[in-house]
Design an enzyme around this catalytic site. Structure first.
Site, PDB file in Angstrom:
ATOM      1  CG  ASN A   1      -1.831   1.155   1.298  1.00  0.00           C
ATOM      2  OD1 ASN A   1      -1.398   2.284   1.110  1.00  0.00           O
ATOM      3  ND2 ASN A   1      -3.093   0.911   1.560  1.00  0.00           N
TER       4      ASN A   1
ATOM      5  CG  HIS B   1       1.574   5.906   4.944  1.00  0.00           C
ATOM      6  ND1 HIS B   1       0.463   6.639   5.265  1.00  0.00           N
ATOM      7  CD2 HIS B   1       1.584   4.866   5.788  1.00  0.00           C
ATOM      8  CE1 HIS B   1      -0.166   6.055   6.263  1.00  0.00           C
ATOM      9  NE2 HIS B   1       0.482   4.969   6.594  1.00  0.00           N
TER      10      HIS B   1
ATOM     11  CG  HIS C   1      -8.221   4.117   0.765  1.00  0.00           C
ATOM     12  ND1 HIS C   1      -8.421   3.910   2.110  1.00  0.00           N
ATOM     13  CD2 HIS C   1      -9.445   4.447   0.265  1.00  0.00           C
ATOM     14  CE1 HIS C   1      -9.702   4.108   2.410  1.00  0.00           C
ATOM     15  NE2 HIS C   1     -10.338   4.441   1.307  1.00  0.00           N
TER      16      HIS C   1
ATOM     17  NE  ARG D   1      -9.458   8.334   4.076  1.00  0.00           N
ATOM     18  CZ  ARG D   1      -9.621   7.434   5.061  1.00  0.00           C
ATOM     19  NH1 ARG D   1      -8.778   6.450   5.199  1.00  0.00           N
ATOM     20  NH2 ARG D   1     -10.617   7.554   5.898  1.00  0.00           N
TER      21      ARG D   1
ATOM     22  NE  ARG E   1      -7.708  11.292   5.450  1.00  0.00           N
ATOM     23  CZ  ARG E   1      -8.134  10.561   6.489  1.00  0.00           C
ATOM     24  NH1 ARG E   1      -7.319   9.736   7.075  1.00  0.00           N
ATOM     25  NH2 ARG E   1      -9.361  10.668   6.937  1.00  0.00           N
ATOM     26  CG  HIS E   2      -3.735   9.150   1.324  1.00  0.00           C
ATOM     27  ND1 HIS E   2      -4.524   8.426   0.495  1.00  0.00           N
ATOM     28  CD2 HIS E   2      -3.954   8.659   2.571  1.00  0.00           C
ATOM     29  CE1 HIS E   2      -5.200   7.531   1.192  1.00  0.00           C
ATOM     30  NE2 HIS E   2      -4.885   7.655   2.464  1.00  0.00           N
TER      31      HIS E   2
ATOM     32  CD  GLU F   1      -7.186  -0.053   1.247  1.00  0.00           C
ATOM     33  OE1 GLU F   1      -7.609   0.860   1.958  1.00  0.00           O
ATOM     34  OE2 GLU F   1      -6.136  -0.657   1.472  1.00  0.00           O
TER      35      GLU F   1
ATOM     36  CB  THR G   1      -9.267   1.402   6.888  1.00  0.00           C
ATOM     37  OG1 THR G   1      -8.831   2.095   5.721  1.00  0.00           O
ATOM     38  CG2 THR G   1     -10.619   0.784   6.631  1.00  0.00           C
TER      39      THR G   1
ATOM     40  CD  GLU H   1      -6.944  -6.433   2.848  1.00  0.00           C
ATOM     41  OE1 GLU H   1      -7.167  -6.091   1.669  1.00  0.00           O
ATOM     42  OE2 GLU H   1      -6.193  -5.792   3.613  1.00  0.00           O
TER      43      GLU H   1
ATOM     44  CG  HIS I   1      -5.427  -2.212   9.348  1.00  0.00           C
ATOM     45  ND1 HIS I   1      -5.784  -1.202   8.499  1.00  0.00           N
ATOM     46  CD2 HIS I   1      -5.223  -1.628  10.553  1.00  0.00           C
ATOM     47  CE1 HIS I   1      -5.823  -0.065   9.150  1.00  0.00           C
ATOM     48  NE2 HIS I   1      -5.472  -0.291  10.401  1.00  0.00           N
TER      49      HIS I   1
HETATM   50  N1  PXP Z   1      -5.633  -3.386   3.843  1.00  0.00           N
HETATM   51  C1  PXP Z   1      -6.606  -2.453   3.922  1.00  0.00           C
HETATM   52  C2  PXP Z   1      -7.958  -2.813   3.390  1.00  0.00           C
HETATM   53  C3  PXP Z   1      -6.353  -1.171   4.457  1.00  0.00           C
HETATM   54  O1  PXP Z   1      -7.337  -0.261   4.534  1.00  0.00           O
HETATM   55  C4  PXP Z   1      -5.048  -0.866   4.871  1.00  0.00           C
HETATM   56  C5  PXP Z   1      -4.734   0.515   5.375  1.00  0.00           C
HETATM   57  O2  PXP Z   1      -4.856   1.429   4.341  1.00  0.00           O
HETATM   58  C6  PXP Z   1      -4.059  -1.860   4.754  1.00  0.00           C
HETATM   59  C7  PXP Z   1      -4.388  -3.113   4.266  1.00  0.00           C
HETATM   60  C8  PXP Z   1      -2.644  -1.594   5.145  1.00  0.00           C
HETATM   61  O3  PXP Z   1      -2.566  -1.366   6.526  1.00  0.00           O
HETATM   62  P1  PXP Z   1      -1.212  -0.885   7.142  1.00  0.00           P
HETATM   63  O4  PXP Z   1      -0.913   0.457   6.559  1.00  0.00           O
HETATM   64  O5  PXP Z   1      -1.482  -0.842   8.612  1.00  0.00           O
HETATM   65  O6  PXP Z   1      -0.164  -1.891   6.750  1.00  0.00           O
END
Ligand code: PXP
Length: 237
Positions: A7, A10, A43, A45, A49-50, A70, A101, A151, A191
């Site tokens: 992901n 960030h 993602h 959103r 925001r990002h 996402e 999330t 997931e 997550h």
């Molecule tokens: N999977 C989903 C569906 C998420 O929403 C997120 C966070 O954006 C992640 C995985 C990744 O989580 P983390 O950033 O804590 O590794």
């Protein structure tokens, strides 16, 4: 061995700190792919925001592995996804005030909305995954929406404070995974997965893909993105 989806939200968060052009999430995606990841997760959103609309257009053009978008079940976002055509859409709950999330989708409570979103996205040729808690009833509801992938939210496992609580959460994930696989559902997880708690989740039989963001991007600040991705791949291996 489960696949690894990185992901890259960030990277865009850092860019948005200055609202400039760097660091570019599209370049980050290419570096992660080069380092060996299996898919890129971003993602879009509702508050942008990002990751923004231009990012997902550019990501669609540049991603060579698989693009996992996402998103919430918001109508406007669904229309964008159908236009952009990611390989997969992962439906997540979204609240504007949350930092990330926070929980899985409540498929039971929002059944009609989720089923309609699954159907629209699938009709447009996009695979759909539902981000849900490790809960038998939610898995049953997910199956009824027509989604072929889930997931499992690993946040409770990652945030558990004691060894006993961590083991109990892992047991729930294992059980949920087995139950869903028995229904013919492909199971991913994500997550809060980090370099010191991913091995146990990766070892769950039949786990298809782990989606990881924060810990990889955080480590990349110190060791570089290619090494951060490769270090996680070693753990999953
Ligand atoms: N999977 C989903 C569906 C998420 O929403 C997120 C966070 O954006 C992640 C995985 C990744 O989580 P983390 O950033 O804590 O590794």
């Amino acid at each position: 061995m489960p696949k690894l989806g990185v992901n890259i939200d960030h990277i865009a968060t850092l860019r948005q700190a200055r609202r400039e052009f760097e660091p570019d999430p599209v370049l980050a995606a290419a570096i992660c792919e080069e380092a060996g990841c299996d898919s890129i997760v971003a993602h879009l959103r509702e508050d942008r925001r990002h990751i923004n609309d231009s990012d997902i257009k550019r990501l669609r053009k540049s991603i060579k592995t698989r693009f996992n978008l996402e998103m919430s079940v918001n109508r406007e976002i669904i229309a964008i996804a159908c236009r952009i055509q990611p390989d997969q859409a992962t439906l997540v709950p979204e609240r504007r005030e949350e930092i990330t999330t926070e929980g899985g989708l409540d498929v039971i409570k929002n059944f009609d909305k989720v089923r309609d979103a699954v159907s629209k996205l699938q009709k447009s040729g996009i695979e759909v995954s539902l981000f849900i808690p490790a809960d038998k009833k939610q898995i049953g509801a997910a199956k009824k929406t027509g989604a072929k992938i889930i997931e499992i939210h690993t946040g409770c496992y990652a945030n558990a404070k004691t060894k006993k609580a961590t083991e109990a959460e892992l047991k729930k994930i294992k059980y949920a995974c087995k139950y869903a696989q028995g229904l013919g559902i492909t199971v991913n997880a994500g997550h809060g997965l980090k370099y010191d708690n991913t091995k146990e989740v990766a070892a769950i039989p039949g786990m298809y893909e782990l989606n990881i963001g924060h810990s990889i991007i955080s480590r990349a600040v110190f060791v570089g993105l290619p090494k951060a991705v490769k270090d996680m791949l070693k753990i999953i291996n």
